[in-house]
Design an enzyme around this catalytic site. Structure first.
Site, mmCIF file in Angstrom:
data_model
loop_
_atom_site.group_PDB
_atom_site.id
_atom_site.type_symbol
_atom_site.label_atom_id
_atom_site.label_comp_id
_atom_site.label_asym_id
_atom_site.label_seq_id
_atom_site.Cartn_x
_atom_site.Cartn_y
_atom_site.Cartn_z
ATOM 1 N N SER A 134 26.900 -49.049 -46.511
ATOM 2 C CA SER A 134 25.655 -48.049 -46.617
ATOM 3 C C SER A 134 26.791 -47.112 -48.550
ATOM 4 C CB SER A 134 26.481 -47.149 -45.810
ATOM 5 O OG SER A 134 26.111 -45.408 -46.013
ATOM 6 N N TYR A 147 33.878 -41.973 -41.530
ATOM 7 C CA TYR A 147 32.427 -42.477 -41.804
ATOM 8 C C TYR A 147 32.105 -43.937 -42.709
ATOM 9 C CZ TYR A 147 27.527 -44.416 -42.090
ATOM 10 O OH TYR A 147 26.585 -45.406 -42.204
HETATM 11 P P1 NDP Z 1 20.062 -46.655 -35.073
HETATM 12 O O1 NDP Z 1 21.216 -45.441 -34.753
HETATM 13 O O2 NDP Z 1 18.875 -46.200 -35.165
HETATM 14 O O3 NDP Z 1 20.367 -47.840 -34.079
HETATM 15 C C1 NDP Z 1 21.180 -48.434 -34.487
HETATM 16 C C2 NDP Z 1 22.050 -50.157 -33.513
HETATM 17 O O4 NDP Z 1 23.240 -50.140 -33.309
HETATM 18 C C3 NDP Z 1 20.850 -49.773 -32.289
HETATM 19 O O5 NDP Z 1 20.307 -51.100 -32.076
HETATM 20 C C4 NDP Z 1 22.262 -49.698 -31.232
HETATM 21 O O6 NDP Z 1 21.944 -49.853 -29.844
HETATM 22 C C5 NDP Z 1 23.623 -50.751 -31.502
HETATM 23 N N1 NDP Z 1 24.681 -49.973 -32.155
HETATM 24 C C6 NDP Z 1 25.517 -49.121 -32.187
HETATM 25 N N2 NDP Z 1 26.268 -49.229 -31.150
HETATM 26 C C7 NDP Z 1 26.192 -50.437 -31.180
HETATM 27 C C8 NDP Z 1 28.124 -50.861 -29.764
HETATM 28 N N3 NDP Z 1 29.525 -50.577 -29.763
HETATM 29 N N4 NDP Z 1 27.510 -52.405 -29.164
HETATM 30 C C9 NDP Z 1 26.301 -52.835 -29.715
HETATM 31 N N5 NDP Z 1 25.221 -52.673 -30.356
HETATM 32 C C10 NDP Z 1 25.143 -50.750 -30.567
HETATM 33 O O7 NDP Z 1 20.542 -46.900 -36.660
HETATM 34 P P2 NDP Z 1 20.039 -47.298 -38.134
HETATM 35 O O8 NDP Z 1 19.174 -48.436 -37.593
HETATM 36 O O9 NDP Z 1 19.141 -46.624 -38.984
HETATM 37 O O10 NDP Z 1 21.308 -47.995 -38.503
HETATM 38 C C11 NDP Z 1 21.834 -49.560 -38.264
HETATM 39 C C12 NDP Z 1 22.925 -49.748 -39.241
HETATM 40 O O11 NDP Z 1 23.007 -49.464 -40.652
HETATM 41 C C13 NDP Z 1 24.140 -48.627 -38.894
HETATM 42 O O12 NDP Z 1 25.650 -49.651 -39.745
HETATM 43 C C14 NDP Z 1 24.443 -47.999 -39.827
HETATM 44 O O13 NDP Z 1 25.632 -47.476 -40.118
HETATM 45 C C15 NDP Z 1 23.781 -48.552 -41.133
HETATM 46 N N6 NDP Z 1 23.140 -48.008 -42.497
HETATM 47 C C16 NDP Z 1 21.975 -46.292 -41.886
HETATM 48 C C17 NDP Z 1 21.669 -45.712 -43.275
HETATM 49 C C18 NDP Z 1 20.712 -44.886 -42.541
HETATM 50 O O14 NDP Z 1 20.254 -44.029 -43.474
HETATM 51 N N7 NDP Z 1 20.162 -45.031 -41.109
HETATM 52 C C19 NDP Z 1 22.348 -45.457 -44.544
HETATM 53 C C20 NDP Z 1 22.675 -46.890 -44.532
HETATM 54 C C21 NDP Z 1 23.543 -47.512 -43.312
HETATM 55 P P3 NDP Z 1 22.248 -49.205 -28.738
HETATM 56 O O15 NDP Z 1 23.070 -48.259 -28.478
HETATM 57 O O16 NDP Z 1 21.778 -50.008 -27.910
HETATM 58 O O17 NDP Z 1 23.918 -50.272 -28.043
HETATM 59 C C1 8X3 Z 2 24.317 -43.546 -43.772
HETATM 60 C C2 8X3 Z 2 24.199 -43.204 -44.755
HETATM 61 O O1 8X3 Z 2 24.805 -41.360 -46.899
HETATM 62 O O2 8X3 Z 2 24.163 -40.609 -44.403
HETATM 63 O O3 8X3 Z 2 24.565 -44.935 -44.292
HETATM 64 O O4 8X3 Z 2 26.342 -41.884 -44.929
HETATM 65 S S1 8X3 Z 2 24.539 -41.471 -45.467
#
Ligand code: NDP
Ligand code: 8X3
Length: 248
Positions: A134, A147
């Site tokens: 991120s 985070y």
């Molecule tokens: P979502 O919340 O939409 O999806 C997260 C996914 O991770 C879900 O499928 C969830 O599935 C899974 N997950 C969470 N905890 C666990 C666990 N303990 N075991 C297995 N699976 C898990 O988030 P995003 O798609 O937005 O984010 C995906 C990644 O991208 C993350 O690492 C996030 O930090 C990163 N990110 C996101 C950004 C954003 O702005 N959206 C920006 C930068 C980075 P389930 O609950 O079914 O287990």
């Molecule tokens: C997710 C982007 O800016 O909310 O990783 O941390 S931010």
């Protein structure tokens, strides 16, 4: 050969599964919510293998990976995408359980799964690990505390893997997205407070999960001698800000 994508039940992971299956790859989609994975399997068919796995639990990772049928055991690409942010309180008001959950998922889970899958890639002299970091791993912001620190770990772990892997043909990339909408990320961060979550994306043309999936595919499709070390992605609407100065 298969592609293993964690966090496949929502957001980036779901979009990654759709795109890689569409491109003809065999994809294992892992997450905790089995029903959502089953729905995805119905949609994507036999090229998709749903794998219930909690990355915050090492036993669950062992059970899940060890249970894979033989045809799904060789992983050519691992996308460590599962992760979460919990809370946006300043450090002195944050909930320690939230911190622990982020460390357990974003750091320890990602590290344990990598440790489990990497040896087979090195042995075959073929593999690619794409971590989803991120911009929070580079730029601090108020309330980002653990985070952001967990994503800084992902950034440096990715680089240090690269330092260990010359001669193995195994590639490592860290994708560092900024503001991305259309996923559950903010609903999770704000623990189901949809109003607060929606405010994050108000009047912004954000990066989408499909944008991130396209970028991951492009990275993976580079010639085998090309390693994209890291890539930082923001919406055009997001930019830098001045450092804060507290005045008495
Ligand atoms: P979502 O919340 O939409 O999806 C997260 C996914 O991770 C879900 O499928 C969830 O599935 C899974 N997950 C969470 N905890 C666990 C666990 N303990 N075991 C297995 N699976 C898990 O988030 P995003 O798609 O937005 O984010 C995906 C990644 O991208 C993350 O690492 C996030 O930090 C990163 N990110 C996101 C950004 C954003 O702005 N959206 C920006 C930068 C980075 P389930 O609950 O079914 O287990
Ligand atoms: C997710 C982007 O800016 O909310 O990783 O941390 S931010």
């Amino acid at each position: 050969m298969a592609i293993l994508i964690t966090g496949a039940s929502a957001g980036f992971g779901e979009a990654l599964c759709r795109l890689f299956v569409k491109e003809g790859y065999h994809v294992i989609g892992a997450a905790r919510r089995k029903e959502r994975l089953s729905n995805l399997q119905q949609e994507l068919g036999e090229k998709f293998y749903p794998l219930q796995m909690d990355v915050s639990n090492q036993q669950s990772i062992d059970n899940a990976i060890d249970s894979l049928p033989e045809k799904w055991q060789q992983i050519e690409l691992l996308i460590n995408n599962a992760g979460l942010a919990l809370g946006l309180e300043p450090a002195h008001q944050a909930n320690f359980d939230d911190w622990q959950c982020m460390i357990q998922t974003n750091i320890i889970g990602l590290t344990y799964l990598t440790h489990k899958i990497l040896p087979q890639m090195v042995k075959r002299k073929n593999g690619h690990i794409i971590n989803i970091g991120s911009i929070a791993g580079t730029y601090p912001y108020p309330g980002g505390n653990v985070y952001g620190a967990s994503k800084a770990y992902v950034k440096q772990f990715s680089r240090n893997l690269r330092a260990d892997l010359p001669g193995t043909q195994v590639r490592v990339t860290n994708i560092e997205p900024g503001l991305c909408g259309g996923t559950e990320f903010s609903n999770v961060r704000f623990k189901g407070d949809d109003k607060k979550a929606m405010q994050v994306y108000d009047k912004v043309e954000y990066v989408t999960a499909e944008d991130i999936a396209n970028i991951a595919l492009w990275i993976f499709k580079q010639p085998k001698h090309v390693n994209i070390n890291s890539i930082e992605v923001m919406p055009v609407a997001q930019s830098y800000s001045a450092l804060a100065v507290y005045r008495e």
